[in-house]
Design a protein around this motif. Structure first.
Motif, short mmCIF file in Angstrom:
data_model
loop_
_atom_site.label_atom_id
_atom_site.label_comp_id
_atom_site.label_asym_id
_atom_site.label_seq_id
_atom_site.Cartn_x
_atom_site.Cartn_y
_atom_site.Cartn_z
N TYR A 92 58.12 35.84 25.50
CA TYR A 92 58.56 36.72 26.58
C TYR A 92 59.50 35.99 27.54
N MET A 100 60.09 42.91 25.25
CA MET A 100 59.85 44.28 25.71
C MET A 100 60.12 45.27 24.57
N LEU A 104 56.35 46.20 23.65
CA LEU A 104 55.91 47.17 24.65
C LEU A 104 56.47 48.56 24.47
N ARG A 105 57.62 48.68 23.90
CA ARG A 105 58.21 50.02 23.72
C ARG A 105 57.65 50.66 22.45
N GLN A 106 57.37 51.96 22.52
CA GLN A 106 56.85 52.67 21.36
C GLN A 106 58.01 53.31 20.60
N LEU A 154 49.34 41.62 26.72
CA LEU A 154 50.52 42.49 26.84
C LEU A 154 50.55 43.31 28.12
N ARG A 155 49.39 43.68 28.66
CA ARG A 155 49.41 44.47 29.91
C ARG A 155 50.01 43.68 31.07
N HIS A 158 53.65 43.84 30.55
CA HIS A 158 54.10 45.19 30.91
C HIS A 158 54.26 45.32 32.42
N GLY A 161 57.29 43.43 33.58
CA GLY A 161 58.55 44.04 33.19
C GLY A 161 58.87 45.34 33.89
N PHE A 162 57.85 46.09 34.28
CA PHE A 162 58.10 47.43 34.80
C PHE A 162 57.71 47.64 36.26
#
Length: 196
Positions: A92, A100, A104-106, A154-155, A158, A161-162
């Motif tokens: 990361y 990301m 993280l993106r679906q 990952l949270r 997340h 990043g957001f």
């Protein structure tokens, strides 16, 4: 004289757009504007945004899987799992947009990877299953425990990043790493009545 290839600029611009806006929110014009090229230049290299995204996903997903495999190749279950966390955080920090995009993106690209693709989740699942056999990891379905373990890693990425600027900075600050490692490992420790 042939025109120089703009493929690298297009790939980087697409990765950044996919990381920021998601695949579904990214249009050809977004990538072209960011790369400083025309829409036609993008189409000279790729028949569609989907083809471009699939190539990027396969490349970065494969790179991440190789790093996880190398990190978890030796040691006790705890050492291997801590190494997986460290490899994920290092990945990361090295390229936030790539992390990301693949973590993280679906999107549908994982289902379209070629046969024989090594999946990071499966690598970690094998570490957990081996740890269960040695009594180092709690009882439970290994793929579920893997999802819980990865969620602990990952949270926070997340959030970093957001979330609003200043809420968390995992890229520049490493003092949170130990908290992430300890939380992820705590979720896998044998409980009362189990081995250890």
């Amino acid at each position: 004289m042939p025109r120089p290839s703009q493929k690298n600029e297009i790939l980087r611009a697409a990765l950044d757009c996919f990381a920021e806006q998601g695949y579904e929110g990214t249009r050809v014009r977004h990538i072209a504007e960011r790369a400083g090229v025309s829409d036609a230049a993008l189409y000279r290299h790729y028949p569609s945004v989907e083809a471009l995204a699939q190539e990027l996903f396969a490349h970065y997903f494969g790179d991440y899987a190789r790093r996880i495999a190398a990190a978890t190749s030796d040691g006790t279950s705890e050492q291997r799992l801590r190494a997986a966390i460290r490899a994920t955080l290092a990945y990361y920090r090295q390229d936030p947009a790539a992390a990301m995009f693949i973590l993280l993106r679906q999107h549908p690209f994982q289902r379209r990877l070629p046969a024989g693709t090594v999946y990071p989740l499966e690598i970690i699942e094998r570490v957990i299953a081996a740890g269960q056999q040695r009594g180092e990891v709690r009882e439970g379905q290994p793929n579920l425990l893997t999802a819980i373990f990865l969620g602990c890693v990952l949270r926070p990425i997340h959030l970093d990043g957001f979330a609003a600027p200043g809420a968390l900075d995992l890229i520049a600050e490493t003092h949170h790493d130990q908290v992430i490692e300890d939380a992820a490992l705590a979720a896998l420790r044998p409980g009362q009545g189990e081995h250890k």
